[in-house]
Design a protein around this motif. Structure first.
Motif, PDB file in Angstrom:
ATOM      1  N   PRO A   1      87.452 -11.532 -19.919  1.00 53.77           N
ATOM      2  CA  PRO A   1      86.346 -12.330 -20.469  1.00 53.77           C
ATOM      3  C   PRO A   1      86.415 -13.800 -20.051  1.00 53.77           C
ATOM      4  O   PRO A   1      85.377 -14.423 -19.785  1.00 53.77           O
ATOM      5  CB  PRO A   1      86.527 -12.166 -21.986  1.00 53.77           C
ATOM      6  CG  PRO A   1      87.181 -10.835 -22.133  1.00 53.77           C
ATOM      7  CD  PRO A   1      88.131 -10.745 -20.978  1.00 53.77           C
ATOM      8  N   LEU A   2      87.618 -14.355 -19.977  1.00 54.40           N
ATOM      9  CA  LEU A   2      87.751 -15.739 -19.530  1.00 54.40           C
ATOM     10  C   LEU A   2      87.419 -15.841 -18.048  1.00 54.40           C
ATOM     11  O   LEU A   2      86.802 -16.815 -17.603  1.00 54.40           O
ATOM     12  CB  LEU A   2      89.162 -16.256 -19.805  1.00 54.40           C
ATOM     13  CG  LEU A   2      89.439 -17.725 -19.453  1.00 54.40           C
ATOM     14  CD1 LEU A   2      88.439 -18.655 -20.139  1.00 54.40           C
ATOM     15  CD2 LEU A   2      90.868 -18.108 -19.839  1.00 54.40           C
ATOM     16  N   ALA A   3      87.806 -14.837 -17.272  1.00 57.89           N
ATOM     17  CA  ALA A   3      87.473 -14.830 -15.847  1.00 57.89           C
ATOM     18  C   ALA A   3      85.961 -14.866 -15.647  1.00 57.89           C
ATOM     19  O   ALA A   3      85.443 -15.604 -14.796  1.00 57.89           O
ATOM     20  CB  ALA A   3      88.071 -13.595 -15.174  1.00 57.89           C
ATOM     21  N   GLU A   4      85.234 -14.084 -16.437  1.00 53.59           N
ATOM     22  CA  GLU A   4      83.779 -14.066 -16.334  1.00 53.59           C
ATOM     23  C   GLU A   4      83.198 -15.436 -16.651  1.00 53.59           C
ATOM     24  O   GLU A   4      82.216 -15.866 -16.025  1.00 53.59           O
ATOM     25  CB  GLU A   4      83.206 -13.012 -17.280  1.00 53.59           C
ATOM     26  CG  GLU A   4      83.542 -11.580 -16.891  1.00 53.59           C
ATOM     27  CD  GLU A   4      82.973 -10.572 -17.870  1.00 53.59           C
ATOM     28  OE1 GLU A   4      82.224 -10.993 -18.784  1.00 53.59           O
ATOM     29  OE2 GLU A   4      83.279  -9.378 -17.735  1.00 53.59           O
ATOM     30  N   ARG A   5      83.808 -16.108 -17.606  1.00 45.97           N
ATOM     31  CA  ARG A   5      83.324 -17.449 -17.992  1.00 45.97           C
ATOM     32  C   ARG A   5      83.524 -18.450 -16.859  1.00 45.97           C
ATOM     33  O   ARG A   5      82.691 -19.329 -16.642  1.00 45.97           O
ATOM     34  CB  ARG A   5      84.100 -17.898 -19.243  1.00 45.97           C
ATOM     35  CG  ARG A   5      83.770 -19.302 -19.732  1.00 45.97           C
ATOM     36  CD  ARG A   5      82.461 -19.328 -20.480  1.00 45.97           C
ATOM     37  NE  ARG A   5      82.175 -20.652 -20.993  1.00 45.97           N
ATOM     38  CZ  ARG A   5      81.565 -21.614 -20.314  1.00 45.97           C
ATOM     39  NH1 ARG A   5      81.172 -21.404 -19.069  1.00 45.97           N
ATOM     40  NH2 ARG A   5      81.320 -22.788 -20.870  1.00 45.97           N
ATOM     41  N   ILE A   6      84.609 -18.313 -16.114  1.00 40.91           N
ATOM     42  CA  ILE A   6      84.977 -19.306 -15.106  1.00 40.91           C
ATOM     43  C   ILE A   6      84.362 -19.007 -13.746  1.00 40.91           C
ATOM     44  O   ILE A   6      84.205 -19.918 -12.920  1.00 40.91           O
ATOM     45  CB  ILE A   6      86.519 -19.390 -14.995  1.00 40.91           C
ATOM     46  CG1 ILE A   6      87.117 -19.820 -16.347  1.00 40.91           C
ATOM     47  CG2 ILE A   6      86.948 -20.369 -13.916  1.00 40.91           C
ATOM     48  CD1 ILE A   6      86.576 -21.142 -16.883  1.00 40.91           C
ATOM     49  N   ARG A   7      83.984 -17.776 -13.481  1.00 41.81           N
ATOM     50  CA  ARG A   7      83.445 -17.431 -12.158  1.00 41.81           C
ATOM     51  C   ARG A   7      82.137 -18.139 -11.835  1.00 41.81           C
ATOM     52  O   ARG A   7      81.730 -18.176 -10.671  1.00 41.81           O
ATOM     53  CB  ARG A   7      83.268 -15.909 -12.058  1.00 41.81           C
ATOM     54  CG  ARG A   7      84.583 -15.166 -11.894  1.00 41.81           C
ATOM     55  CD  ARG A   7      84.376 -13.699 -11.523  1.00 41.81           C
ATOM     56  NE  ARG A   7      85.668 -13.031 -11.428  1.00 41.81           N
ATOM     57  CZ  ARG A   7      86.127 -12.141 -12.298  1.00 41.81           C
ATOM     58  NH1 ARG A   7      85.366 -11.794 -13.344  1.00 41.81           N
ATOM     59  NH2 ARG A   7      87.305 -11.589 -12.149  1.00 41.81           N
ATOM     60  N   VAL A   8      81.472 -18.692 -12.837  1.00 44.79           N
ATOM     61  CA  VAL A   8      80.252 -19.459 -12.543  1.00 44.79           C
ATOM     62  C   VAL A   8      80.587 -20.749 -11.818  1.00 44.79           C
ATOM     63  O   VAL A   8      79.714 -21.354 -11.186  1.00 44.79           O
ATOM     64  CB  VAL A   8      79.454 -19.760 -13.834  1.00 44.79           C
ATOM     65  CG1 VAL A   8      79.021 -18.487 -14.510  1.00 44.79           C
ATOM     66  CG2 VAL A   8      80.266 -20.637 -14.791  1.00 44.79           C
TER      67      VAL A   8
END
Length: 340
Positions: free
Chosen positions: A134-141
């Protein structure tokens, strides 16, 4: 959004790795010290400190932990422009969504200038390491090259026996930093009533005095202030039962399951909120219990307090699962990211 490394020539990655830690706390231990020390055992030249070394060009890989202050950010951007190192930005929490109840962290990370510097430093990195998907998804932007490196525990915990009381008093405990006020607001009333009705139980808070904050009965609580050194902290944990409350909140969606792994490695059954990271790491009824409704805190705690055989069986099951969750057994996860 493309990261800066996509626009510069990249040097070949060697095996000299420097970890630029943000502080001396638990995040440094799990995200910098533990993996780099394990890599060193495996033949890599690693070092970590809270201060960037003067001879920084001697290192092939630079791991920067949540760099967000002006001076360190300028240095990070300078390294990015040089293009001589593989830059890895390390982030263990969703610092763009810190809750106001964590007053110190919120006061700092809610500043627009701080958030802008974090974004710029993430963009400038060759890749970003995080602890959860979930944190990865937040940062991939901000940077598409995000690698999930879960938090793992040191293998020695599996052989450590917690110094539990043997006088018939059952210790329910929690240990950690002062960033969980919103989480203990979830369990406070239930834990207070439970202690009032079960004189054979006590609550031990380590690191932060949430017992006082929750107004638990003073004569049924113990508090151990934060102890420098995470491994010393581990040796202080004397719980028969661990608890891990977690409020459904955007910040907590990106949290890791490290509390569950710590308790499991120590052979301590856990009662945790059926939220986010705990939902998949606690085997309900096997290594502990997941709480879906408020009244279940008392229900599951009472079951464990009154049944020593259940505590031992769940503790053993948790420890068996934790054997697959050690840093030593999973160092290849970090090696693929930092040394490839």
């Amino acid at each position: 959004m493309q990261s800066a490394h996509q626009h510069r020539k990249k040097t070949q990655v060697g095996n000299r790795i420097f970890g630029w830690a943000a502080d001396e706390g638990g995040c440094r231990y799990y995200r910098i010290s533990l993996p780099l020390n394990a890599l060193q055992v495996n033949g890599y030249d690693t070092h970590h400190h809270t201060v960037m070394p003067r001879a920084y060009n001697a290192w092939d890989v630079m791991v920067g932990q949540r760099i967000s202050n002006p001076g360190p950010s300028e240095r990070w951007q300078h390294l990015a422009r040089q293009g001589r190192h593989k830059l890895v930005y390390e982030l263990d929490d969703d610092l763009f969504n810190v809750d106001a109840s964590s007053t110190i962290a919120y006061r700092f990370f809610s500043q627009l200038a701080v958030q802008d510097r974090m974004r710029q430093n993430i963009v400038a990195a060759d890749c970003v390491t995080v602890s959860t998907e979930p944190l990865a998804e937040r940062i991939r932007v901000y940077n598409p090259n995000v690698e999930v490196c879960p938090n793992y525990v040191p293998a020695w915990l599996l052989d450590h026996t917690p110094p539990q009381r043997q006088d018939g008093i059952i210790t329910i405990g929690w240990g950690g930093s002062p960033t969980h006020s919103m989480d203990f607001a979830e369990v406070g009333p239930q834990l207070r009533r439970f202690l009032e009705r079960n004189p054979q139980a006590e609550f031990h808070a380590v690191g932060t005095d949430y017992a006082s904050w929750m107004r638990l009965p003073k004569d049924r609580c113990r508090f151990t202030p934060w102890i420098p050194g995470v491994e010393t902290f581990f040796r202080t944990l004397d719980f028969h039962i661990a608890i891990a409350p977690l409020r459904p909140h955007v910040f907590n969606q990106s949290k890791s399951d490290v509390k569950v792994k710590e308790a499991a490695a120590l052979g301590i059954p856990i009662v945790a909120s059926d939220v986010g990271p705990y939902r998949t790491s606690v085997q309900h009824g096997v290594t502990g219990f997941l709480v879906k409704r408020d009244h279940e805190w008392a229900k599951y705690l009472r079951m464990l307090v009154e049944d020593e055989a259940m505590r031992k069986e769940m503790g053993a099951a948790g420890r068996e699962w934790a054997r697959s969750q050690t840093m030593e057994g999973n160092i290849s996860v970090w090696e693929k990211v930092l040394c490839a």
